[in-house]
Design a protein around this motif. Sequence first.
Motif, PDB file in Angstrom:
ATOM      1  N   PHE A 187       0.824  -1.207   0.000  1.00  0.00           N
ATOM      2  CA  PHE A 187       0.000   0.000   0.000  1.00  0.00           C
ATOM      3  C   PHE A 187       0.860   1.259   0.000  1.00  0.00           C
ATOM      4  O   PHE A 187       0.531   2.246  -0.674  1.00  0.00           O
ATOM      5  CB  PHE A 187      -0.926  -0.010   1.214  1.00  0.00           C
ATOM      6  N   VAL A 188       1.948   1.244   0.755  1.00  0.00           N
ATOM      7  CA  VAL A 188       2.853   2.400   0.774  1.00  0.00           C
ATOM      8  C   VAL A 188       3.441   2.652  -0.611  1.00  0.00           C
ATOM      9  O   VAL A 188       3.476   3.792  -1.095  1.00  0.00           O
ATOM     10  CB  VAL A 188       3.978   2.188   1.811  1.00  0.00           C
ATOM     11  N   LEU A 189       3.904   1.588  -1.260  1.00  0.00           N
ATOM     12  CA  LEU A 189       4.465   1.740  -2.604  1.00  0.00           C
ATOM     13  C   LEU A 189       3.397   2.169  -3.602  1.00  0.00           C
ATOM     14  O   LEU A 189       3.662   3.005  -4.480  1.00  0.00           O
ATOM     15  CB  LEU A 189       5.107   0.425  -3.047  1.00  0.00           C
ATOM     16  N   ALA A 190       2.179   1.618  -3.483  1.00  0.00           N
ATOM     17  CA  ALA A 190       1.095   2.012  -4.382  1.00  0.00           C
ATOM     18  C   ALA A 190       0.767   3.488  -4.233  1.00  0.00           C
ATOM     19  O   ALA A 190       0.553   4.189  -5.232  1.00  0.00           O
ATOM     20  CB  ALA A 190      -0.142   1.154  -4.100  1.00  0.00           C
ATOM     21  N   THR A 191       0.741   3.973  -3.005  1.00  0.00           N
ATOM     22  CA  THR A 191       0.476   5.396  -2.768  1.00  0.00           C
ATOM     23  C   THR A 191       1.584   6.262  -3.360  1.00  0.00           C
ATOM     24  O   THR A 191       1.306   7.304  -3.977  1.00  0.00           O
ATOM     25  CB  THR A 191       0.358   5.658  -1.255  1.00  0.00           C
ATOM     26  N   ALA A 192       2.832   5.831  -3.188  1.00  0.00           N
ATOM     27  CA  ALA A 192       3.954   6.588  -3.750  1.00  0.00           C
ATOM     28  C   ALA A 192       3.881   6.620  -5.276  1.00  0.00           C
ATOM     29  O   ALA A 192       4.110   7.672  -5.893  1.00  0.00           O
ATOM     30  CB  ALA A 192       5.274   5.968  -3.302  1.00  0.00           C
ATOM     31  N   LEU A 193       3.548   5.492  -5.898  1.00  0.00           N
ATOM     32  CA  LEU A 193       3.417   5.449  -7.357  1.00  0.00           C
ATOM     33  C   LEU A 193       2.285   6.354  -7.837  1.00  0.00           C
ATOM     34  O   LEU A 193       2.431   7.070  -8.837  1.00  0.00           O
ATOM     35  CB  LEU A 193       3.156   4.011  -7.817  1.00  0.00           C
ATOM     36  N   ALA A 194       1.158   6.333  -7.127  1.00  0.00           N
ATOM     37  CA  ALA A 194       0.017   7.153  -7.521  1.00  0.00           C
ATOM     38  C   ALA A 194       0.355   8.638  -7.448  1.00  0.00           C
ATOM     39  O   ALA A 194       0.058   9.402  -8.377  1.00  0.00           O
ATOM     40  CB  ALA A 194      -1.185   6.829  -6.632  1.00  0.00           C
ATOM     41  N   PHE A 195       0.984   9.059  -6.351  1.00  0.00           N
ATOM     42  CA  PHE A 195       1.336  10.470  -6.208  1.00  0.00           C
ATOM     43  C   PHE A 195       2.414  10.877  -7.212  1.00  0.00           C
ATOM     44  O   PHE A 195       2.417  12.010  -7.705  1.00  0.00           O
ATOM     45  CB  PHE A 195       1.798  10.750  -4.783  1.00  0.00           C
ATOM     46  N   THR A 196       3.331   9.972  -7.513  1.00  0.00           N
ATOM     47  CA  THR A 196       4.381  10.282  -8.493  1.00  0.00           C
ATOM     48  C   THR A 196       3.778  10.497  -9.876  1.00  0.00           C
ATOM     49  O   THR A 196       4.114  11.470 -10.575  1.00  0.00           O
ATOM     50  CB  THR A 196       5.412   9.153  -8.540  1.00  0.00           C
ATOM     51  N   LEU A 197       2.883   9.600 -10.291  1.00  0.00           N
ATOM     52  CA  LEU A 197       2.237   9.744 -11.595  1.00  0.00           C
ATOM     53  C   LEU A 197       1.423  11.033 -11.669  1.00  0.00           C
ATOM     54  O   LEU A 197       1.491  11.773 -12.661  1.00  0.00           O
ATOM     55  CB  LEU A 197       1.328   8.547 -11.867  1.00  0.00           C
ATOM     56  N   ALA A 198       0.653  11.313 -10.619  1.00  0.00           N
ATOM     57  CA  ALA A 198      -0.177  12.514 -10.625  1.00  0.00           C
ATOM     58  C   ALA A 198       0.679  13.781 -10.634  1.00  0.00           C
ATOM     59  O   ALA A 198       0.357  14.758 -11.324  1.00  0.00           O
ATOM     60  CB  ALA A 198      -1.104  12.498  -9.413  1.00  0.00           C
ATOM     61  N   SER A 199       1.762  13.777  -9.875  1.00  0.00           N
ATOM     62  CA  SER A 199       2.629  14.955  -9.818  1.00  0.00           C
ATOM     63  C   SER A 199       3.342  15.187 -11.146  1.00  0.00           C
ATOM     64  O   SER A 199       3.428  16.326 -11.629  1.00  0.00           O
ATOM     65  CB  SER A 199       3.655  14.789  -8.687  1.00  0.00           C
ATOM     66  N   LEU A 200       3.853  14.115 -11.731  1.00  0.00           N
ATOM     67  CA  LEU A 200       4.544  14.254 -13.020  1.00  0.00           C
ATOM     68  C   LEU A 200       3.599  14.752 -14.101  1.00  0.00           C
ATOM     69  O   LEU A 200       3.998  15.531 -14.981  1.00  0.00           O
ATOM     70  CB  LEU A 200       5.150  12.912 -13.432  1.00  0.00           C
ATOM     71  N   ALA A 201       2.346  14.322 -14.049  1.00  0.00           N
ATOM     72  CA  ALA A 201       1.388  14.742 -15.070  1.00  0.00           C
ATOM     73  C   ALA A 201       1.069  16.232 -14.987  1.00  0.00           C
ATOM     74  O   ALA A 201       0.600  16.821 -15.960  1.00  0.00           O
ATOM     75  CB  ALA A 201       0.095  13.934 -14.935  1.00  0.00           C
ATOM     76  N   ARG A 202       1.332  16.870 -13.821  1.00  0.00           N
ATOM     77  CA  ARG A 202       1.036  18.280 -13.645  1.00  0.00           C
ATOM     78  C   ARG A 202       2.239  19.190 -13.867  1.00  0.00           C
ATOM     79  O   ARG A 202       2.083  20.407 -13.966  1.00  0.00           O
ATOM     80  CB  ARG A 202       0.503  18.533 -12.233  1.00  0.00           C
ATOM     81  N   LEU A 203       3.447  18.630 -13.948  1.00  0.00           N
ATOM     82  CA  LEU A 203       4.633  19.455 -14.107  1.00  0.00           C
ATOM     83  C   LEU A 203       4.679  20.059 -15.516  1.00  0.00           C
ATOM     84  O   LEU A 203       4.465  19.363 -16.507  1.00  0.00           O
ATOM     85  CB  LEU A 203       5.893  18.624 -13.859  1.00  0.00           C
ATOM     86  N   PRO A 204       4.957  21.361 -15.615  1.00  0.00           N
ATOM     87  CA  PRO A 204       4.993  22.009 -16.941  1.00  0.00           C
ATOM     88  C   PRO A 204       6.012  21.370 -17.879  1.00  0.00           C
ATOM     89  O   PRO A 204       5.757  21.254 -19.082  1.00  0.00           O
ATOM     90  CB  PRO A 204       5.370  23.459 -16.608  1.00  0.00           C
ATOM     91  N   ALA A 205       7.160  20.951 -17.342  1.00  0.00           N
ATOM     92  CA  ALA A 205       8.197  20.381 -18.199  1.00  0.00           C
ATOM     93  C   ALA A 205       7.768  19.057 -18.832  1.00  0.00           C
ATOM     94  O   ALA A 205       8.281  18.682 -19.891  1.00  0.00           O
ATOM     95  CB  ALA A 205       9.480  20.180 -17.394  1.00  0.00           C
ATOM     96  N   LEU A 206       6.845  18.374 -18.202  1.00  0.00           N
ATOM     97  CA  LEU A 206       6.385  17.077 -18.716  1.00  0.00           C
ATOM     98  C   LEU A 206       4.980  17.151 -19.285  1.00  0.00           C
ATOM     99  O   LEU A 206       4.325  16.122 -19.449  1.00  0.00           O
ATOM    100  CB  LEU A 206       6.439  16.022 -17.603  1.00  0.00           C
ATOM    101  N   ARG A 207       4.496  18.350 -19.585  1.00  0.00           N
ATOM    102  CA  ARG A 207       3.142  18.487 -20.098  1.00  0.00           C
ATOM    103  C   ARG A 207       2.903  17.712 -21.392  1.00  0.00           C
ATOM    104  O   ARG A 207       1.813  17.163 -21.593  1.00  0.00           O
ATOM    105  CB  ARG A 207       2.807  19.971 -20.290  1.00  0.00           C
ATOM    106  N   PRO A 208       3.907  17.608 -22.321  1.00  0.00           N
ATOM    107  CA  PRO A 208       3.661  16.794 -23.517  1.00  0.00           C
ATOM    108  C   PRO A 208       3.414  15.313 -23.192  1.00  0.00           C
ATOM    109  O   PRO A 208       2.793  14.604 -23.989  1.00  0.00           O
ATOM    110  CB  PRO A 208       4.951  16.975 -24.335  1.00  0.00           C
ATOM    111  N   LEU A 209       3.908  14.860 -22.043  1.00  0.00           N
ATOM    112  CA  LEU A 209       3.716  13.460 -21.674  1.00  0.00           C
ATOM    113  C   LEU A 209       2.471  13.252 -20.816  1.00  0.00           C
ATOM    114  O   LEU A 209       2.245  12.149 -20.316  1.00  0.00           O
ATOM    115  CB  LEU A 209       4.946  12.954 -20.899  1.00  0.00           C
ATOM    116  N   ARG A 210       1.673  14.306 -20.659  1.00  0.00           N
ATOM    117  CA  ARG A 210       0.526  14.229 -19.757  1.00  0.00           C
ATOM    118  C   ARG A 210      -0.443  13.121 -20.153  1.00  0.00           C
ATOM    119  O   ARG A 210      -0.896  12.342 -19.318  1.00  0.00           O
ATOM    120  CB  ARG A 210      -0.189  15.571 -19.719  1.00  0.00           C
TER     121      ARG A 210
END
Length: 314
Positions: free
Chosen positions: A109-132
């Motif tokens: 569960f800890v790893l799943a939460t970390a993966l979920a927050f990582t994916l959500a955070s990366l999807a919001r970063l301006p530098a990675l917007r093309p990969l959203r």
Amino acid sequence: MRDYLLHRTGTGLLVLWAAFTLSFVLLQVLPGDAVLIKFQNPDLGLSPQQIAEMRQSYGADSPLWRQYVHTLGAMLKGDFGYSVQAGVPVSEQLKSNLPGTLLLALFGFVLATALAFTLASLARLPALRPLRSLLQSAPALFISIPTFWLGIALIQIFSFQLRWIPVINPSPWQGMILPVVTVAIPISAPLAQILLRSIDQVVTQPFVVVARAKGASETRVLWRHVLRNAMLPVLTIAGLLLGELIAGALITETVFGLGGLGQLTQQAVNNQDVAVLQAVVMISALGFVLINLLVDLLMPLFDPRLQHVTGGSL
């Protein structure tokens, strides 16, 4: 607050009773008999009378209503009965197998939460917007992968091909890496999907616009203002995913040959050991009730507007 806790506790007890009743009925209609499976073996040399006495000692010849009342009363006292195949109290089997499953579920569960927050955070970063769009589709890919197939694939890649993690005589921590990843990936998918949608809704709120107008960076806005307000739906889905998490842990233990409730459940299914299966169901239901009660109590901490529902501050 007291009335709210009493209401939630009463609802949880009702859920536990329903789980017990449904599992009892379903297990009783299964074909076969655990007592006969063990004691009717010709190698044991038991007479029909001795086998009948064994059935009587286990209460297998009692009417179903009497078995139901006896089993329910015993479980209320913390007595899960005896395992026919092992010949020991079920509580002893749970004591030796439950910690490993809980550890796997916790790390997963800890790893799943970390993966979920990582994916959500990366999807919001301006530098990675093309990969959203790619990042947003990743959760759907994760959730579509069967747990048993994922476990086998991870063993094939990281143990047999890359030889990074041994599967034969690994250390305790090495033996937990692949099982934890196997459990975490399917659970992280719905968490990430809900978090992404919640973030998309929160970023349009006026307080986010005000924070940006004050000169806050996008990263600061995300972590200080958006994520906290986007946590409520994530907490709700996290509680509902407990059943899937435990089920995934049981399957994963079987795939990796780990000692735990998974192996115990497999043996109980093969031998139709009803007492053990009933105990596993009730342990899973109890965990589901407790984690959802915890979620209900944590929600007002993230949204003070919900405190009036619980009757005040926690």
